[in-house]
Design a protein around this motif. Structure first.
Motif, short mmCIF file in Angstrom:
data_model
loop_
_atom_site.label_atom_id
_atom_site.label_comp_id
_atom_site.label_asym_id
_atom_site.label_seq_id
_atom_site.Cartn_x
_atom_site.Cartn_y
_atom_site.Cartn_z
N TYR A 150 4.22 15.80 1.14
CA TYR A 150 4.58 14.65 1.97
C TYR A 150 3.34 13.83 2.34
CZ TYR A 150 9.50 15.88 2.72
OH TYR A 150 10.84 16.12 2.56
N ALA A 151 2.28 14.53 2.73
CA ALA A 151 1.05 13.84 3.13
C ALA A 151 0.48 13.03 1.97
CB ALA A 151 0.03 14.86 3.63
N GLY A 152 0.53 13.59 0.77
CA GLY A 152 0.04 12.87 -0.39
C GLY A 152 0.83 11.61 -0.67
N ALA A 153 2.15 11.71 -0.57
CA ALA A 153 3.00 10.55 -0.83
C ALA A 153 2.82 9.46 0.22
CB ALA A 153 4.46 10.98 -0.87
N CYS A 154 2.47 9.86 1.45
CA CYS A 154 2.29 8.91 2.54
C CYS A 154 0.87 8.37 2.63
CB CYS A 154 2.70 9.56 3.86
SG CYS A 154 4.47 9.88 3.99
N GLY A 155 0.03 8.70 1.65
CA GLY A 155 -1.33 8.17 1.62
C GLY A 155 -2.26 8.79 2.64
N GLN B 188 -6.92 14.35 8.73
CA GLN B 188 -7.40 13.37 9.72
C GLN B 188 -6.39 12.25 9.90
OE1 GLN B 188 -11.35 12.13 8.55
NE2 GLN B 188 -12.09 14.22 8.35
N SER B 189 -5.14 12.64 10.09
CA SER B 189 -4.06 11.67 10.15
C SER B 189 -3.27 11.81 11.44
CB SER B 189 -3.10 11.87 8.96
OG SER B 189 -2.39 13.09 9.11
N ARG B 190 -2.45 10.82 11.70
CA ARG B 190 -1.46 10.92 12.75
C ARG B 190 -0.41 11.95 12.35
NH1 ARG B 190 -1.96 7.87 17.70
NH2 ARG B 190 -3.57 6.33 17.23
N LEU B 191 0.27 12.48 13.36
CA LEU B 191 1.35 13.43 13.09
C LEU B 191 2.56 13.03 13.92
CD1 LEU B 191 2.47 15.99 11.78
CD2 LEU B 191 1.49 17.30 13.68
N LEU B 192 3.67 12.79 13.24
CA LEU B 192 4.93 12.46 13.89
C LEU B 192 5.78 13.72 13.96
CD1 LEU B 192 7.14 10.58 15.00
CD2 LEU B 192 7.63 9.90 12.62
N ILE B 193 6.09 14.13 15.17
CA ILE B 193 6.93 15.31 15.40
C ILE B 193 8.17 14.85 16.16
CG2 ILE B 193 7.13 17.51 16.60
CD1 ILE B 193 4.21 18.01 16.04
N GLU B 194 9.33 15.24 15.66
CA GLU B 194 10.57 14.81 16.29
C GLU B 194 11.42 16.01 16.71
OE1 GLU B 194 12.41 11.24 15.26
OE2 GLU B 194 11.05 10.78 13.61
N SER C 201 0.83 -1.20 0.00
CA SER C 201 0.00 0.00 0.00
C SER C 201 0.87 1.25 0.00
CB SER C 201 -0.90 -0.01 1.24
OG SER C 201 -1.63 1.20 1.33
N GLN C 202 0.38 2.31 -0.64
CA GLN C 202 1.09 3.59 -0.65
C GLN C 202 0.84 4.28 0.69
OE1 GLN C 202 2.98 4.80 -3.36
NE2 GLN C 202 3.63 6.57 -2.18
N GLN C 203 1.47 3.77 1.73
CA GLN C 203 1.32 4.34 3.07
C GLN C 203 2.68 4.51 3.72
OE1 GLN C 203 -1.73 3.18 5.84
NE2 GLN C 203 -2.91 2.16 4.24
N GLY C 204 2.82 5.59 4.42
CA GLY C 204 4.02 5.89 5.19
C GLY C 204 3.68 7.01 6.14
N ILE C 205 4.72 7.61 6.71
CA ILE C 205 4.50 8.75 7.59
C ILE C 205 5.67 9.70 7.43
CG2 ILE C 205 5.62 7.74 9.65
CD1 ILE C 205 3.25 9.04 11.27
#
Length: 434
Positions: free
Chosen positions: A420-425, A41-47, A15-19
């Motif tokens: 980035y959001a588009g590429a991560c599905g 409506q997605s998760r958000l990874l902040i580092e 699947s075209q999914q990532g973060i």
């Protein structure tokens, strides 16, 4: 961390999914990321990196618990559910103490790891790839891995004390780009070889065993940092070539529970981001491009202001940036080997965006506030905005006044995040549910 594991399992299944991982502490960048994730409506990874945030405050002045509280407060302000946040610690190791002997540097790294875990960071990048003062010129995979395992044990012990046993996930690797970017990009960057990845995994597995860490802990190693053939320096971007990483993609596809983490993905194309995710580079890290977009929008508004106001009434944002960078050259002088006009070009416009370290300074905060106040009072029309920020003007409604300047800056940063959001599905999910 179940959500991340689900994303990576879907990625491994085709699947075209990532973060994407937002590596910035600037409040407007963080607001843009929170609003983008809210929209999707997605998760958000902040580092947070060890340079930005550590037990001594880092260059942001924030300790790990301060950073999490800061981001959660911003999330509340924009209406983003804090439970959708995932916090990661990036380059956690002796990076800030490389001028010390290894024994001393590792003690500081242990305190760093413990503070991050206790604060609530759950994705931990164990980065011991850098040399300390008394280290050999080249660190072996075994030495890097043994130090990583030692830090992993500290993380597990810290999690146990906090009642968080089994909640941490780890990222490992030995071919790790330096935090903050490079000043001069090598010609013909070569992706990591499969043999190197195999050696890295073998060394870390053995080091975990030697440290007394269980198989359950190893099962929570979710990603390996490798060089996919992407990088940027002050003026150039090395583009990803999926053909050159076919062997890497095939190898990681057969490794249960593991994906690749790609650093320095800033400034790649939208098609490239899709290709990276398809190749199981399921974690895309971005940082300087976000503050590059921030600076781009702020300077555009400053130039707009100069067109419509007398110099004495302007914020002089650009002039104050230059004065500050000249007075405090520590963040850029090793990276910009130039003079005169070329040096000014790099100070303002470099892809490495060393100017990002100066935005928290009070003099620039005051200039930014004055800039925003001036733009609001000018009530700028769409035709004028189109000259300076054409991406955000609406030609079909040229009589309307423009949005609030802070919102314009945030929207400009979101142009990067949306790719980035588009590429991560992520954007597709939002569209399907709306």
């Amino acid at each position: 961390m179940h959500a991340l594991h689900s994303i990576f399992a879907a990625n491994k299944a085709g699947s075209q999914q990532g973060i994407y991982s937002v590596c910035s502490a600037h409040p407007l960048v963080l607001k843009a990321a929170l609003l983008q994730a809210k929209q999707d409506q997605s998760r958000l990874l902040i580092e947070a990196t060890a340079n930005q945030v550590n037990q001594f405050g880092g260059y942001t002045g924030m300790m790990p618990a301060d950073f999490i509280a800061f981001v959660k407060q911003l999330a509340t302000e924009v209406g983003f559910t804090p439970e959708q946040l995932v916090f990661g610690g990036d380059h956690l190791g002796p990076v800030c103490w490389q001028d010390l002997p290894a024994a001393e540097a590792m003690l500081q790294a242990e305190a760093l790891i413990a503070a991050f875990v206790a604060a609530g960071f759950s994705k931990i990048h164990l980065d011991t790839s850098m040399r300390c003062a008394d280290d050999p010129a080249v660190l072996s995979d075994q030495l890097i891995a043994s130090r990583a395992a030692r830090l992993c044990q500290v993380a597990e012990e810290s999690a146990a004390r906090a009642g968080l046993t089994g909640t941490l996930s780890y990222v490992i690797g030995t071919e790790v780009p330096p935090p903050g970017g490079v000043s001069e990009m090598e010609q013909g960057i070569v992706p990591t070889s499969v043999d190197s990845v195999q050696a890295t995994l073998a060394a870390h597995r053995q080091a975990f065993i030697n440290q007394g860490l269980t198989a359950e802990v190893w099962s929570r190693v979710i990603a390996v940092v490798v060089q996919p053939g992407v990088e940027f320096d002050n003026t150039r971007v090395h583009a990803f070539d999926a053909e050159k990483t076919k062997a890497l993609t095939a190898f990681i596809a057969a490794e249960p529970g593991l994906v690749f983490e790609a650093h320095s993905t800033d400034y790649q194309t939208e098609a490239t981001y899709h290709a990276l995710v398809r190749g199981h580079f399921a974690i895309l890290k971005v940082g300087p491009q976000l503050t590059f977009a921030l600076r781009e929008a702020l300077f555009a508004l400053a130039q707009l202001e100069q067109q419509l106001l007398p110099a004495s009434d302007c914020s002089q944002l650009q002039e104050k940036c230059l004065e500050l960078m000249q007075a405090k050259p520590g963040y850029w002088h090793k990276f910009y080997q130039a003079e005169g006009a070329k040096l000014l070009e790099l100070q303002f416009y470099s892809y490495s965006d060393r100017i990002r370290y100066y935005w928290p300074e009070p003099v620039l905060q005051q200039a930014q506030s004055r800039l925003f106040d001036n733009i609001r009072q000018l009530a700028v029309s769409q035709p004028v905005l189109h000259q300076f920020l054409p991406q955000h003007a609406l030609p079909e409604s040229t009589g309307d006044l423009v949005a609030d300047p802070e919102q314009l800056v945030i929207r400009h940063i979101q142009l990067v995040l949306a790719r980035y959001a588009g590429a991560c599905g992520m954007r597709g999910k939002q569209e399907q549910s709306s």
